[in-house]
Design a protein around this motif. Structure first.
Motif, PDB file in Angstrom:
ATOM      1  N   THR A 163       0.827  -1.205   0.000  1.00  0.00           N
ATOM      2  CA  THR A 163       0.000   0.000   0.000  1.00  0.00           C
ATOM      3  C   THR A 163       0.861   1.255   0.000  1.00  0.00           C
ATOM      4  OG1 THR A 163      -0.100  -0.095   2.422  1.00  0.00           O
ATOM      5  CG2 THR A 163      -1.887  -1.151   1.193  1.00  0.00           C
ATOM      6  N   LYS A 164       2.135   1.079  -0.170  1.00  0.00           N
ATOM      7  CA  LYS A 164       3.074   2.202  -0.153  1.00  0.00           C
ATOM      8  C   LYS A 164       4.300   1.856  -0.991  1.00  0.00           C
ATOM      9  CE  LYS A 164       4.920   0.434   4.219  1.00  0.00           C
ATOM     10  NZ  LYS A 164       3.913  -0.627   4.370  1.00  0.00           N
ATOM     11  N   PHE A 165       4.972   2.894  -1.442  1.00  0.00           N
ATOM     12  CA  PHE A 165       6.273   2.741  -2.086  1.00  0.00           C
ATOM     13  C   PHE A 165       7.346   2.910  -1.015  1.00  0.00           C
ATOM     14  CE2 PHE A 165       3.369   4.321  -5.294  1.00  0.00           C
ATOM     15  CZ  PHE A 165       3.655   3.526  -6.387  1.00  0.00           C
ATOM     16  N   LYS A 166       8.354   2.069  -1.059  1.00  0.00           N
ATOM     17  CA  LYS A 166       9.413   2.176  -0.057  1.00  0.00           C
ATOM     18  C   LYS A 166      10.761   1.902  -0.711  1.00  0.00           C
ATOM     19  CE  LYS A 166       9.124  -2.627   1.607  1.00  0.00           C
ATOM     20  NZ  LYS A 166       9.017  -3.478   2.806  1.00  0.00           N
ATOM     21  N   VAL A 167      11.772   2.604  -0.206  1.00  0.00           N
ATOM     22  CA  VAL A 167      13.143   2.475  -0.716  1.00  0.00           C
ATOM     23  C   VAL A 167      14.070   2.428   0.488  1.00  0.00           C
ATOM     24  CG1 VAL A 167      14.954   3.531  -2.116  1.00  0.00           C
ATOM     25  CG2 VAL A 167      12.566   3.742  -2.817  1.00  0.00           C
ATOM     26  N   PRO A 168      15.034   1.513   0.518  1.00  0.00           N
ATOM     27  CA  PRO A 168      15.975   1.463   1.655  1.00  0.00           C
ATOM     28  C   PRO A 168      16.728   2.769   1.809  1.00  0.00           C
ATOM     29  CG  PRO A 168      16.160  -0.514   0.297  1.00  0.00           C
ATOM     30  CD  PRO A 168      15.286   0.439  -0.457  1.00  0.00           C
ATOM     31  N   ALA A 169      16.859   3.231   3.035  1.00  0.00           N
ATOM     32  CA  ALA A 169      17.540   4.493   3.291  1.00  0.00           C
ATOM     33  C   ALA A 169      19.023   4.421   2.952  1.00  0.00           C
ATOM     34  CB  ALA A 169      17.363   4.891   4.754  1.00  0.00           C
ATOM     35  N   ASP A 170      19.594   3.211   2.962  1.00  0.00           N
ATOM     36  CA  ASP A 170      21.027   3.067   2.674  1.00  0.00           C
ATOM     37  C   ASP A 170      21.270   2.546   1.251  1.00  0.00           C
ATOM     38  OD1 ASP A 170      20.014   0.558   2.985  1.00  0.00           O
ATOM     39  OD2 ASP A 170      21.541  -0.143   4.392  1.00  0.00           O
ATOM     40  N   LEU A 171      20.336   2.811   0.339  1.00  0.00           N
ATOM     41  CA  LEU A 171      20.477   2.336  -1.038  1.00  0.00           C
ATOM     42  C   LEU A 171      21.732   2.921  -1.683  1.00  0.00           C
ATOM     43  CD1 LEU A 171      19.052   0.714  -3.311  1.00  0.00           C
ATOM     44  CD2 LEU A 171      18.007   2.875  -4.024  1.00  0.00           C
ATOM     45  N   PHE A 172      22.560   2.050  -2.267  1.00  0.00           N
ATOM     46  CA  PHE A 172      23.812   2.427  -2.933  1.00  0.00           C
ATOM     47  C   PHE A 172      24.819   3.062  -1.968  1.00  0.00           C
ATOM     48  CE2 PHE A 172      20.740   3.110  -6.578  1.00  0.00           C
ATOM     49  CZ  PHE A 172      20.920   1.825  -7.069  1.00  0.00           C
ATOM     50  N   LEU A 173      24.584   2.932  -0.670  1.00  0.00           N
ATOM     51  CA  LEU A 173      25.489   3.483   0.332  1.00  0.00           C
ATOM     52  C   LEU A 173      25.991   2.353   1.221  1.00  0.00           C
ATOM     53  CD1 LEU A 173      23.477   6.655   1.413  1.00  0.00           C
ATOM     54  CD2 LEU A 173      25.423   6.565  -0.148  1.00  0.00           C
ATOM     55  N   PRO A 174      27.083   2.568   1.967  1.00  0.00           N
ATOM     56  CA  PRO A 174      27.554   1.533   2.904  1.00  0.00           C
ATOM     57  C   PRO A 174      26.467   1.167   3.895  1.00  0.00           C
ATOM     58  CG  PRO A 174      29.200   3.261   2.636  1.00  0.00           C
ATOM     59  CD  PRO A 174      27.960   3.735   1.931  1.00  0.00           C
ATOM     60  N   GLN A 175      26.426  -0.101   4.265  1.00  0.00           N
ATOM     61  CA  GLN A 175      25.394  -0.580   5.181  1.00  0.00           C
ATOM     62  C   GLN A 175      25.456   0.161   6.505  1.00  0.00           C
ATOM     63  OE1 GLN A 175      22.953  -2.857   4.670  1.00  0.00           O
ATOM     64  NE2 GLN A 175      23.556  -2.907   2.520  1.00  0.00           N
ATOM     65  N   GLN A 176      24.284   0.568   7.014  1.00  0.00           N
ATOM     66  CA  GLN A 176      24.209   1.265   8.280  1.00  0.00           C
ATOM     67  C   GLN A 176      23.880   0.285   9.395  1.00  0.00           C
ATOM     68  OE1 GLN A 176      21.227   4.254   7.589  1.00  0.00           O
ATOM     69  NE2 GLN A 176      22.494   5.409   6.147  1.00  0.00           N
ATOM     70  N   GLU A 177      23.817   0.829  10.621  1.00  0.00           N
ATOM     71  CA  GLU A 177      23.515  -0.032  11.758  1.00  0.00           C
ATOM     72  C   GLU A 177      22.078  -0.552  11.710  1.00  0.00           C
ATOM     73  OE1 GLU A 177      24.361   2.069  15.301  1.00  0.00           O
ATOM     74  OE2 GLU A 177      26.519   2.231  14.920  1.00  0.00           O
TER      75      GLU A 177
END
Length: 402
Positions: free
Chosen positions: A237-251
């Motif tokens: 019911t929503k569009f979502k994108v990882p906050a760390d997309l194309f970036l180093p993995q976060q905690e």
């Protein structure tokens, strides 16, 4: 002396506040320009453009409305007023009763997802209905077992496209009623629901995850555990994108930035109305110009809905591009509104009602454009004269040109 010291302290405080504000603005712009935000904006914009094009194709599939299943459902003022009320009821059901209705919702989503994906891709594979349904079923099952955000966005986009093709706003007046009511609805449930229900109902409902019975069934049949599969799944019911997309993995790798599907579908109804108005104007203008007729045939052959085709004959045989078109104005307004919503969300560090920005940024420019064009946005009689539809029109648009 004391007055001078007070003035100096006040000046320093003002300078510090100004520096903090500028640093916050720079940080906000930097965050918005990150890949995750750009991908979210691009996904919403692409869904909107494709939804307009698919609605245009859907109209040509049933030009005279002979096929009841193909005829879009036209909203009335009563529908426009009831949609926010029913949406509020659904939101409260998700908030209070999600654990009881999650399996019904999941089953409904599975059926709707297969149909929406099949409908959205049908213009590209018109003669392979059974094969197309089989492929889309595999896509939906892949989402069910993995819960991957790309598949989630594909299904959410397909549902928005299907909604825009099957539901129609007959005139601008009803559009103002609907978007105005949803404007208030979004603001209330995001900003004020926590004062009544103790928490933000909108964000809490959006974060609900359904228990994935398909994974549990697979593990029971196989007799072993599948840690790579999604035991809990977000409904599309929503569009979502990882906050760390194309970036180093976060905690916190499970952090996402999200946009509700309704924030694409509801403004999309206005853009579809404007797009069909543009197309009707184009059909009216090209009747007197063979060159424009050839341009229209070229545009239709490539499925174009944007400036190609918006030509007005100012001299015999010399069509010229004219700027009175709603589609581009609406799309630019949508981009501005979506970007403003993301900037505000990051700047204030609080979830923002997207329609607070999207409704004014799309509704106002298109209304101003209609006033400049001299269009009658309230016409809904199919026998009106001018650029509006006639009984033989393949584009039932209720906007007339004065």
């Amino acid at each position: 002396m004391a007055e001078q010291e007070g003035a100096a302290e006040s000046l320093n405080d003002t300078q510090q506040s100004s520096d903090q504000f500028l640093s916050h603005v720079v940080l906000t712009v930097g965050i918005v320009s990150q890949p995750c935000c750009l991908v979210l904006i691009g996904t919403a914009f692409a869904t909107l453009v494709f939804g307009c094009w698919r609605a245009w194709v859907h109209h040509h599939a049933a030009p005279n409305g002979d096929d009841v299943e193909m005829t879009p459902f036209s909203l009335t003022h009563r529908h426009a007023m009831w949609i926010p009320v029913l949406s509020s009821c659904a939101l409260l059901a998700m908030f209070f009763l999600f654990s009881y209705i999650q399996y019904v919702l999941l089953l409904s989503v599975l059926v709707s997802a297969v149909y929406s994906l099949n409908f959205s891709t049908s213009p590209f594979f018109p003669s392979a209905s059974k094969s197309r349904i089989a492929v889309m079923s595999v896509v939906v099952l892949s989402w069910l077992y993995t819960g991957h955000w790309v598949l989630n966005n594909m299904i959410a986009a397909a549902m928005c496209v299907t909604f825009l093709s099957h539901v129609r706003l007959p005139n601008f007046k009803i559009c103002v009623t609907l978007l105005g009511a949803l404007f208030v609805y979004d603001i209330f449930w995001v900003f004020f629901s926590s004062h009544i229900f103790g928490s933000n109902v909108m964000t809490e409902a959006a974060d609900k995850r359904a228990d994935n019975v398909a994974v549990r069934l697979a593990e029971k049949v196989a007799g072993k555990s599948f840690d790579s599969l999604a035991r809990h799944i977000d409904l599309p019911t929503k569009f979502k994108v990882p906050a760390d997309l194309f970036l180093p993995q976060q905690e916190s790798p499970d952090q996402f930035i999200m946009l509700g599907a309704g924030d694409v579908a509801m403004p999309g109804l206005l853009l579809v109305l404007g797009m069909l108005s543009d197309t009707a104007r184009s059909l009216h203008c090209i009747k007197k110009s063979p060159a424009s007729l050839r341009m229209r045939e070229l545009a239709e052959s490539i499925g174009c809905i944007l400036p190609v085709g918006f030509f007005r004959r100012r001299a015999p045989g010399k069509p010229t591009f004219h700027h009175h078109f709603y589609t581009t104005v609406g799309l630019i307004g949508y981009l501005v509104g979506l970007f403003s919503a993301l900037v505000s969300s990051i700047f204030f560090q609080v979830a923002q009602p997207a329609l607070l920005y999207l409704v004014p940024c799309t509704l106002i420019p298109m209304y101003v454009q209609g006033v400049r064009n001299g269009d009658d946005w309230q016409a809904n009689d199919p026998d009106d004269e001018g650029i509006g539809p006639t009984k033989d029109s393949s584009l039932p648009v209720s906007v007339t040109h004065v």
